[in-house]
Design a protein around this motif. Sequence first.
Motif, PDB file in Angstrom:
ATOM      1  N   LYS A  26       0.830  -1.204   0.000  1.00 58.25           N
ATOM      2  CA  LYS A  26       0.000   0.000   0.000  1.00 58.25           C
ATOM      3  C   LYS A  26       0.863   1.253   0.000  1.00 58.25           C
TER       4      LYS A  26
ATOM      5  N   LYS B 149       3.961   1.557  -1.082  1.00 55.56           N
ATOM      6  CA  LYS B 149       4.641   1.681  -2.380  1.00 55.56           C
ATOM      7  C   LYS B 149       3.716   2.284  -3.422  1.00 55.56           C
ATOM      8  N   LYS B 150       2.446   1.841  -3.429  1.00 54.78           N
ATOM      9  CA  LYS B 150       1.475   2.349  -4.386  1.00 54.78           C
ATOM     10  C   LYS B 150       1.237   3.838  -4.169  1.00 54.78           C
ATOM     11  N   MET B 151       1.154   4.265  -2.893  1.00 55.55           N
ATOM     12  CA  MET B 151       0.945   5.678  -2.592  1.00 55.55           C
ATOM     13  C   MET B 151       2.137   6.519  -3.029  1.00 55.55           C
TER      14      MET B 151
ATOM     15  N   ILE C 210       4.251   5.865  -5.483  1.00 58.04           N
ATOM     16  CA  ILE C 210       4.274   5.943  -6.951  1.00 58.04           C
ATOM     17  C   ILE C 210       3.263   6.964  -7.440  1.00 58.04           C
ATOM     18  N   GLU C 211       2.072   6.983  -6.843  1.00 56.02           N
ATOM     19  CA  GLU C 211       1.049   7.953  -7.228  1.00 56.02           C
ATOM     20  C   GLU C 211       1.487   9.369  -6.948  1.00 56.02           C
ATOM     21  N   ASP C 212       2.362   9.568  -5.903  1.00 55.55           N
ATOM     22  CA  ASP C 212       2.861  10.912  -5.566  1.00 55.55           C
ATOM     23  C   ASP C 212       4.079  11.279  -6.391  1.00 55.55           C
ATOM     24  N   GLY C 213       4.498  10.394  -7.272  1.00 56.54           N
ATOM     25  CA  GLY C 213       5.635  10.698  -8.139  1.00 56.54           C
ATOM     26  C   GLY C 213       6.979  10.426  -7.520  1.00 56.54           C
TER      27      GLY C 213
END
Length: 706
Positions: free
Chosen positions: A664, A666-668, A670-673
């Motif tokens: 979770k 890691k996904k956050m 990646i979404e934040d760049g």
Amino acid sequence: MSDHEEEKPEKEDSLEEEGSSSEEDGTDSEFDESDSEFDDPEGFVDDITDEELLGDLLKDKPMIETGFESVIVVDNAPKVGPERIERLKTVLNKVFGRFGTIVYQHYPVDEKNMFKGYFFLEFKKPEEAVNAVKTGNGYKLDKSHIFTVYFFSDFDKYKNLPKKFEPPKKTEFKEFGNVRSWLLDENCYDQSVVQYKEGSTVAVCQNTPHEIKIVTEREHWTETYLRWSPQGSYLATLHKRGVALWGGPNFERTGKFEQMNVQYIDFSPCEKYLVTFSNTVDDPNDPQNIIVWDTRTGARKRSFKREKSEEWPILKWSHDGKYFGRMTENLLSIYETPSFGLLDKKSMIIKGIRDFSWSPRDYNLAYWVPEHGQIPAKIIVLEMPSRNELSTKSRHLVSEFKLHWHKQGDFLAVRVDHFLNKSRKQLCYSLDIFHMREPLIPVDTIEIKEPVVAFALEPQGSKLAVIHGEPPLRIHTTFYQINKGGKPTQIKTLEILENTAVNNIFWSPSGQFVVLANLKGPESGHLEFWDTGSMTLMNSSQHQQASDLEWDPSGRYVVTSVSVWKQKMDTGFCMWSFQGRSLYRSPPSLDKFCQHQWRPRPPTLLAEEHLKLIKKDQKKYSHMFEQRDRTSKSKASKELLEKRKKMMSQYKEYRRKAEQEARKTKKMLIEDGVDVGEEGQAELDYEEETLYILVNETKETVNNNE
């Protein structure tokens, strides 16, 4: 109107007028009923008692004394004439004077000056009168005169009985449980009590084969030390205000005995009576610091004043608690229970008596007296209550006797320290063995050329172990067989070198096996486990700085311990099998260990022939016990595997949740760049900081002169 009335101050007149107007209106000028916030609602019923509101104050409410709270009446005394009344008064005052200070007494007589057989006594305090009624009622003066004691105030109580009988309210029975419930354990595990954390924590434990299991644990259970009763029914704890007894499966308090600063306690073998000793005296006018209590009712049965020459235990009991003796200067007093009066109303005058001891199985009593002029020192065995002499042994040039009874009462062993000649420069040593079960009680003597360090009789057999020699140079241990109708024969002498010297003998309660131990000095802790049936050394081991050793009641286990009361480091206890195999040590949770005490077992209810039959068929039962031991071991292994399996399952669950949380995160990122890299780690900037922590602080004093 008088002059006095005319001179009243005007202010006072105005107050009277205001008061009269208020009375006429029926209202108060300052607190008007219509405006009051303290009125009860209509129909209110006050059902709160004074005890609920003022319970803490009412307990200190002064009581109206009738003047007779300290007065008692004693009936069924001997009816004597005027020529014997003074002598009778002396006897009666002596009997009731031990309950407190008598301030007034009255002995009614008839027209012929014959004593009527009842008398009145007034004590200084009501508590003393209560004690006199509780303890004196039923006192046996002789076969024909047993006292009936009651309060003088009882006359009014029974005179003014209500005409209509009302049955008394039932008192709620408090169930303490079976005080011997631990004996019902199907595996026959013994219990013990452990005191640790420098005495602040007490735990009752069960001796399972592989570890100790805590049954109950309490903090501040005792303020000094604790002790089991002789048959294990009660656990006694000592406190500033007295002694408390605990029993039952949950160790509830079964009794309390108030005496300030109790230092020593002792039980009668039957557990019916408790003896407490304190140097603190509650009443200077009645300085009784030795008290005998009834363990079941808490009643104070008798009190004594300690003489300076007396050593604990001051009162010594017969095997069943029927008699107890007390030795003072040139006197041996034997008391009987439950009357707690002197046996035959007189003490035995024994000039120079030094020590006495009861047989563990019979009403036999042994004592010794030193030499006096040309009269030799003597060891005398009496039969009680007849006081007939069963045996006497005389010796000249004696320095000291040491009495030691066989556990079954079969023998009396006496260590004799005597001088070689009248110059009294060289001491010699010997052991006198009294054969108590043989006709005329013959006495055999074992001469020993060296000092006797320790000696002990086998509890369930007829062997004698003696440690003798000159410590610390070289000492020996010799075993003797005491033969019926013949002199003792030497079985074997063990030569023990200086670095393995022993100074204590501990026989198993079941006999045959013995532990020779060194429990004194810097080299303490050496242990030797011997089988005296074949005279073989089963094991030799070490428990560094061990200060105590105790067999369990069954003779299967041995505990050696190091107490924090003796030293501060490496405290704890070690459990051994009777063969000397180390089983386990006390866990780290029992830190700052103080003492370990096995819970005693009551005497078996089986007859002697049944015990012999069980020993004969022992092989038949051994297979069952071996199977149970194997099951216990496999059960312990199974429990360990289940515990490990549970821990692994908990770890896997924790890891699964951690991985899920990491995905979770890691996904956050990646979404934040945020670039997490090839290995899934976020490339973040960190600032390195150095943190200084003060670990300790040392202060040193510098001498300016240097």
